[in-house]
Design a protein around this motif. Sequence first.
Motif, PDB file in Angstrom:
ATOM      1  N   GLU A  48     -54.383 -50.993  -0.611  1.00 15.39           N
ATOM      2  CA  GLU A  48     -55.080 -52.254  -0.324  1.00 15.39           C
ATOM      3  C   GLU A  48     -56.074 -52.594  -1.425  1.00 15.39           C
ATOM      4  OE1 GLU A  48     -55.247 -52.504   4.511  1.00 15.39           O
ATOM      5  OE2 GLU A  48     -56.517 -51.007   3.533  1.00 15.39           O
ATOM      6  N   LYS A  49     -56.812 -51.593  -1.885  1.00 12.85           N
ATOM      7  CA  LYS A  49     -57.813 -51.825  -2.936  1.00 12.85           C
ATOM      8  C   LYS A  49     -57.173 -52.294  -4.238  1.00 12.85           C
ATOM      9  CE  LYS A  49     -61.202 -48.572  -1.174  1.00 12.85           C
ATOM     10  NZ  LYS A  49     -61.846 -47.253  -1.366  1.00 12.85           N
ATOM     11  N   ASN A  50     -55.934 -51.867  -4.488  1.00 14.68           N
ATOM     12  CA  ASN A  50     -55.239 -52.232  -5.726  1.00 14.68           C
ATOM     13  C   ASN A  50     -54.371 -53.481  -5.591  1.00 14.68           C
ATOM     14  OD1 ASN A  50     -56.246 -50.042  -7.254  1.00 14.68           O
ATOM     15  ND2 ASN A  50     -54.748 -48.694  -6.289  1.00 14.68           N
ATOM     16  N   ASN A  51     -54.261 -54.016  -4.386  1.00 14.46           N
ATOM     17  CA  ASN A  51     -53.387 -55.171  -4.145  1.00 14.46           C
ATOM     18  C   ASN A  51     -54.093 -56.153  -3.222  1.00 14.46           C
ATOM     19  OD1 ASN A  51     -50.682 -54.325  -5.416  1.00 14.46           O
ATOM     20  ND2 ASN A  51     -51.307 -52.536  -4.228  1.00 14.46           N
ATOM     21  N   LEU A  52     -55.082 -56.816  -3.757  1.00 14.96           N
ATOM     22  CA  LEU A  52     -55.912 -57.719  -2.967  1.00 14.96           C
ATOM     23  C   LEU A  52     -55.297 -59.106  -2.793  1.00 14.96           C
ATOM     24  CD1 LEU A  52     -59.345 -56.755  -4.569  1.00 14.96           C
ATOM     25  CD2 LEU A  52     -58.416 -55.996  -2.367  1.00 14.96           C
ATOM     26  N   ASP A  53     -54.175 -59.374  -3.466  1.00 13.38           N
ATOM     27  CA  ASP A  53     -53.600 -60.715  -3.481  1.00 13.38           C
ATOM     28  C   ASP A  53     -52.854 -61.090  -2.199  1.00 13.38           C
ATOM     29  OD1 ASP A  53     -51.704 -58.743  -4.212  1.00 13.38           O
ATOM     30  OD2 ASP A  53     -50.422 -60.242  -5.171  1.00 13.38           O
ATOM     31  N   LYS A  54     -52.444 -60.088  -1.402  1.00  9.89           N
ATOM     32  CA  LYS A  54     -51.658 -60.352  -0.197  1.00  9.89           C
ATOM     33  C   LYS A  54     -52.074 -59.385   0.903  1.00  9.89           C
ATOM     34  CE  LYS A  54     -47.559 -61.485  -2.927  1.00  9.89           C
ATOM     35  NZ  LYS A  54     -46.227 -61.014  -3.286  1.00  9.89           N
ATOM     36  N   ASP A  55     -51.613 -59.683   2.121  1.00 14.24           N
ATOM     37  CA  ASP A  55     -51.789 -58.725   3.214  1.00 14.24           C
ATOM     38  C   ASP A  55     -50.991 -57.473   2.896  1.00 14.24           C
ATOM     39  OD1 ASP A  55     -53.436 -60.317   4.774  1.00 14.24           O
ATOM     40  OD2 ASP A  55     -51.785 -61.137   5.961  1.00 14.24           O
ATOM     41  N   ASN A  56     -51.526 -56.321   3.298  1.00 16.72           N
ATOM     42  CA  ASN A  56     -50.890 -55.040   3.043  1.00 16.72           C
ATOM     43  C   ASN A  56     -50.660 -54.302   4.353  1.00 16.72           C
ATOM     44  OD1 ASN A  56     -51.007 -54.829  -0.034  1.00 16.72           O
ATOM     45  ND2 ASN A  56     -53.108 -55.372   0.481  1.00 16.72           N
ATOM     46  N   TYR A  57     -49.473 -53.731   4.484  1.00 16.01           N
ATOM     47  CA  TYR A  57     -49.061 -53.029   5.691  1.00 16.01           C
ATOM     48  C   TYR A  57     -48.535 -51.644   5.318  1.00 16.01           C
ATOM     49  CZ  TYR A  57     -48.736 -57.757   7.715  1.00 16.01           C
ATOM     50  OH  TYR A  57     -48.983 -59.042   8.145  1.00 16.01           O
ATOM     51  N   CYS A  58     -48.383 -50.821   6.343  1.00 14.84           N
ATOM     52  CA  CYS A  58     -47.707 -49.539   6.200  1.00 14.84           C
ATOM     53  C   CYS A  58     -46.740 -49.382   7.359  1.00 14.84           C
ATOM     54  CB  CYS A  58     -48.708 -48.383   6.203  1.00 14.84           C
ATOM     55  SG  CYS A  58     -47.914 -46.753   6.192  1.00 14.84           S
ATOM     56  N   LEU A  59     -45.516 -49.020   7.039  1.00 11.92           N
ATOM     57  CA  LEU A  59     -44.525 -48.678   8.044  1.00 11.92           C
ATOM     58  C   LEU A  59     -44.350 -47.167   7.980  1.00 11.92           C
ATOM     59  CD1 LEU A  59     -42.617 -49.972  10.124  1.00 11.92           C
ATOM     60  CD2 LEU A  59     -40.877 -50.054   8.323  1.00 11.92           C
ATOM     61  N   PHE A  60     -44.655 -46.489   9.089  1.00  9.30           N
ATOM     62  CA  PHE A  60     -44.513 -45.036   9.167  1.00  9.30           C
ATOM     63  C   PHE A  60     -43.259 -44.735   9.965  1.00  9.30           C
ATOM     64  CE2 PHE A  60     -45.694 -41.044  11.561  1.00  9.30           C
ATOM     65  CZ  PHE A  60     -45.373 -40.190  10.508  1.00  9.30           C
ATOM     66  N   ILE A  61     -42.325 -44.011   9.334  1.00  4.20           N
ATOM     67  CA  ILE A  61     -41.028 -43.747   9.940  1.00  4.20           C
ATOM     68  C   ILE A  61     -40.845 -42.235  10.090  1.00  4.20           C
ATOM     69  CG2 ILE A  61     -38.537 -44.031   9.687  1.00  4.20           C
ATOM     70  CD1 ILE A  61     -39.153 -46.467   7.881  1.00  4.20           C
ATOM     71  N   ALA A  62     -40.502 -41.810  11.304  1.00 10.01           N
ATOM     72  CA  ALA A  62     -40.266 -40.394  11.599  1.00 10.01           C
ATOM     73  C   ALA A  62     -39.168 -40.299  12.648  1.00 10.01           C
ATOM     74  CB  ALA A  62     -41.552 -39.743  12.120  1.00 10.01           C
ATOM     75  N   PRO A  63     -38.526 -39.133  12.789  1.00  6.84           N
ATOM     76  CA  PRO A  63     -37.515 -38.996  13.849  1.00  6.84           C
ATOM     77  C   PRO A  63     -38.070 -39.395  15.213  1.00  6.84           C
ATOM     78  CG  PRO A  63     -37.419 -37.117  12.401  1.00  6.84           C
ATOM     79  CD  PRO A  63     -38.629 -37.921  11.990  1.00  6.84           C
ATOM     80  N   ARG A  64     -39.270 -38.989  15.494  1.00  7.56           N
ATOM     81  CA  ARG A  64     -40.016 -39.452  16.663  1.00  7.56           C
ATOM     82  C   ARG A  64     -41.491 -39.328  16.315  1.00  7.56           C
ATOM     83  NH1 ARG A  64     -42.177 -35.269  19.527  1.00  7.56           N
ATOM     84  NH2 ARG A  64     -41.208 -33.246  19.228  1.00  7.56           N
ATOM     85  N   ILE A  65     -42.293 -40.153  16.948  1.00 11.68           N
ATOM     86  CA  ILE A  65     -43.727 -40.163  16.657  1.00 11.68           C
ATOM     87  C   ILE A  65     -44.415 -39.261  17.677  1.00 11.68           C
ATOM     88  CG2 ILE A  65     -45.775 -41.579  16.308  1.00 11.68           C
ATOM     89  CD1 ILE A  65     -43.443 -42.231  14.364  1.00 11.68           C
TER      90      ILE A  65
END
Length: 185
Positions: free
Chosen positions: A87-104
């Motif tokens: 986020e700190k390095n990409n202030l121009d747009k909204d930033n997300y994270c998708l966390f993918i695992a076999p199960r959470i």
Amino acid sequence: YRNFSAEGLEKITSDGFMCLANNTSTIKPNYSMDEDGNPKSHAKAGVPDIECYLENFNLICEVTKLTGREQWYSESVPIARHLNDFEKNNLDKDNYCLFIAPRIHNDGMWAIWCCVKHGYLDGSHQKIVPISIEKFVNLINHFSDAVNFEDILQDFMDRCLDIENINDFEGWREHINSIFDQILA
């Protein structure tokens, strides 16, 4: 996915994003590659597994094969830290994270919930959505022909992150599952 190595799972996930991203988007896996583009090892510590610079938003993707309590201490804090740095390095747009695992795992879900609901170290609320590998594959398969996959993905994530009236991580898990079912209906 059970037969894939960690770096193999990162590769098929980044390949999925590459197939569905708009022509103006950049998908950058952070695993080391051989001359044919195949992974030699998984992404090194300190960087997201995959960085996606999309038309209207940016996304990091963190992938793990861990399913037990180790998911909490091996993944949840690094995920939050990676997103914060991104986020700190990409202030121009909204930033997300998708966390993918076999199960959470519940512990991992709780830790991510805390970052989303209450904020990371600096108090900023993070945009992290945890989903299973199965749900990610279903999402990719269902929208593989859509010309606006990026818009669909952002809408899905925004709806999952609409948590004003949700009070705990179990309610959030149910909310995410409900949103997922709605978009695949």
